[in-house]
Write a protein that holds these residues in place. Structure first.
Motif, PDB file in Angstrom:
ATOM      1  N   PRO A  87       4.266   1.537  -5.611  1.00 65.69           N
ATOM      2  CA  PRO A  87       4.098   2.053  -4.244  1.00 65.69           C
ATOM      3  C   PRO A  87       2.639   2.159  -3.792  1.00 65.69           C
ATOM      4  O   PRO A  87       2.343   2.037  -2.601  1.00 65.69           O
ATOM      5  CB  PRO A  87       4.750   3.438  -4.298  1.00 65.69           C
ATOM      6  CG  PRO A  87       5.713   3.366  -5.433  1.00 65.69           C
ATOM      7  CD  PRO A  87       5.101   2.421  -6.424  1.00 65.69           C
ATOM      8  N   ALA A  88       1.735   2.344  -4.711  1.00 61.66           N
ATOM      9  CA  ALA A  88       0.319   2.459  -4.345  1.00 61.66           C
ATOM     10  C   ALA A  88      -0.243   1.138  -3.818  1.00 61.66           C
ATOM     11  O   ALA A  88      -1.249   1.128  -3.110  1.00 61.66           O
ATOM     12  CB  ALA A  88      -0.496   2.930  -5.545  1.00 61.66           C
ATOM     13  N   THR A  89       0.400   0.007  -4.143  1.00 58.27           N
ATOM     14  CA  THR A  89      -0.099  -1.294  -3.698  1.00 58.27           C
ATOM     15  C   THR A  89       0.550  -1.778  -2.396  1.00 58.27           C
ATOM     16  O   THR A  89       0.155  -2.797  -1.858  1.00 58.27           O
ATOM     17  CB  THR A  89       0.130  -2.362  -4.788  1.00 58.27           C
ATOM     18  OG1 THR A  89       1.529  -2.507  -5.004  1.00 58.27           O
ATOM     19  CG2 THR A  89      -0.586  -1.997  -6.079  1.00 58.27           C
ATOM     20  N   ILE A  90       1.536  -1.018  -1.908  1.00 57.62           N
ATOM     21  CA  ILE A  90       2.211  -1.405  -0.667  1.00 57.62           C
ATOM     22  C   ILE A  90       1.371  -0.930   0.513  1.00 57.62           C
ATOM     23  O   ILE A  90       1.005   0.251   0.586  1.00 57.62           O
ATOM     24  CB  ILE A  90       3.628  -0.789  -0.604  1.00 57.62           C
ATOM     25  CG1 ILE A  90       4.475  -1.297  -1.786  1.00 57.62           C
ATOM     26  CG2 ILE A  90       4.293  -1.114   0.728  1.00 57.62           C
ATOM     27  CD1 ILE A  90       5.830  -0.637  -1.900  1.00 57.62           C
ATOM     28  N   PRO A  91       1.044  -1.831   1.439  1.00 59.30           N
ATOM     29  CA  PRO A  91       0.239  -1.428   2.602  1.00 59.30           C
ATOM     30  C   PRO A  91       0.894  -0.281   3.378  1.00 59.30           C
ATOM     31  O   PRO A  91       2.129  -0.192   3.481  1.00 59.30           O
ATOM     32  CB  PRO A  91       0.189  -2.699   3.459  1.00 59.30           C
ATOM     33  CG  PRO A  91       0.479  -3.817   2.510  1.00 59.30           C
ATOM     34  CD  PRO A  91       1.393  -3.241   1.466  1.00 59.30           C
ATOM     35  N   LYS A  92       0.065   0.580   3.946  1.00 59.14           N
ATOM     36  CA  LYS A  92       0.524   1.771   4.660  1.00 59.14           C
ATOM     37  C   LYS A  92       1.543   1.430   5.755  1.00 59.14           C
ATOM     38  O   LYS A  92       2.582   2.082   5.887  1.00 59.14           O
ATOM     39  CB  LYS A  92      -0.675   2.500   5.259  1.00 59.14           C
ATOM     40  CG  LYS A  92      -0.348   3.728   6.041  1.00 59.14           C
ATOM     41  CD  LYS A  92      -1.600   4.342   6.658  1.00 59.14           C
ATOM     42  CE  LYS A  92      -1.225   5.470   7.612  1.00 59.14           C
ATOM     43  NZ  LYS A  92      -2.372   5.926   8.391  1.00 59.14           N
ATOM     44  N   GLY A  93       1.260   0.409   6.547  1.00 57.80           N
ATOM     45  CA  GLY A  93       2.164   0.041   7.634  1.00 57.80           C
ATOM     46  C   GLY A  93       3.525  -0.397   7.142  1.00 57.80           C
ATOM     47  O   GLY A  93       4.548  -0.130   7.784  1.00 57.80           O
ATOM     48  N   ILE A  94       3.564  -1.043   5.989  1.00 61.05           N
ATOM     49  CA  ILE A  94       4.837  -1.487   5.419  1.00 61.05           C
ATOM     50  C   ILE A  94       5.590  -0.296   4.838  1.00 61.05           C
ATOM     51  O   ILE A  94       6.822  -0.217   4.950  1.00 61.05           O
ATOM     52  CB  ILE A  94       4.625  -2.602   4.376  1.00 61.05           C
ATOM     53  CG1 ILE A  94       3.918  -3.799   5.022  1.00 61.05           C
ATOM     54  CG2 ILE A  94       5.928  -3.019   3.728  1.00 61.05           C
ATOM     55  CD1 ILE A  94       4.637  -4.376   6.233  1.00 61.05           C
ATOM     56  N   GLN A  95       4.880   0.663   4.235  1.00 62.31           N
ATOM     57  CA  GLN A  95       5.529   1.882   3.752  1.00 62.31           C
ATOM     58  C   GLN A  95       6.197   2.622   4.909  1.00 62.31           C
ATOM     59  O   GLN A  95       7.337   3.078   4.799  1.00 62.31           O
ATOM     60  CB  GLN A  95       4.510   2.794   3.069  1.00 62.31           C
ATOM     61  CG  GLN A  95       4.021   2.300   1.742  1.00 62.31           C
ATOM     62  CD  GLN A  95       2.983   3.234   1.131  1.00 62.31           C
ATOM     63  OE1 GLN A  95       2.686   4.304   1.653  1.00 62.31           O
ATOM     64  NE2 GLN A  95       2.401   2.812   0.014  1.00 62.31           N
TER      65      GLN A  95
END
Length: 186
Positions: A87-95
């Motif tokens: 989860p730390a590597t998922i871009p903020k907008g995609i989260q």
């Protein structure tokens, strides 16, 4: 007399190269080249740009031809290489897109300009023995992710310069593929 006829025939055949077919595929006429569409795309800033600006820039799914509207699961699939990602590597907008589900929409388009020009010997091409096609142009891919009318993520890819040569040899010339044409259809 034979020499004159031979020279005329050679001249006619040499000048027939202009009779070879050409094709052009253009998607997104608004932009003249790769750099032009990239500069326009760079004006979109996540968490600052709203859809009114995106539309003015030419990325409007309702007026720009060939633009795809993606639902939240298609957006996630397009961006994340694996669903089991840290989860730390998922871009903020995609989260955020994953949290709001149906409130997230993606817009994808591939403006391009690709030319296909047949080159080479007219008679070999015309008789289907050998066909040389020169493919040139550019292609740009743009993904824009929006939540509540605000861009939260963007991603681009593309080919700034396409230059390919396709060569097709048919040893039987005009007879190539006749067997398939004669086969009864199911």
């Amino acid at each position: 007399m034979k020499a004159i006829v031979s020279m005329l025939m050679a001249g006619l055949l040499a000048g027939c190269g202009g009779m070879l077919p050409t094709a052009q595929q253009e998607v997104g006429k608004r932009w003249r080249d790769f750099d032009d569409v990239k500069k326009t795309f760079d004006q979109i800033v996540p968490y600052q740009t709203d859809m009114a600006v995106v539309r003015k820039l030419g990325f409007d799914p309702y007026t720009t031809p060939n633009m795809q509207i993606l639902n939240h699961s298609q957006v996630v699939r397009a961006v994340l290489p694996s669903p089991l990602q840290d989860p730390a590597t998922i871009p903020k907008g995609i989260q955020e897109c994953m949290k709001v589900l149906d409130g997230c929409v993606g817009y994808f388009m591939e403006p391009s300009n690709v030319d296909r020009k047949r080159v080479g010997n007219f008679m070999l091409d015309f008789l289907n023995f050998k066909r040389n096609t020169l493919v040139t142009g550019w292609r740009f891919g743009a993904l824009i992710v929006v939540i509540d009318d605000k861009v939260v993520y963007k991603q681009w890819s593309g080919q700034p310069r396409i230059e390919e040569t396709e060569v097709r040899h048919n040893p039987l010339g005009p007879l190539q593929g006749v067997g398939e044409a004669l086969r009864p259809s199911p």
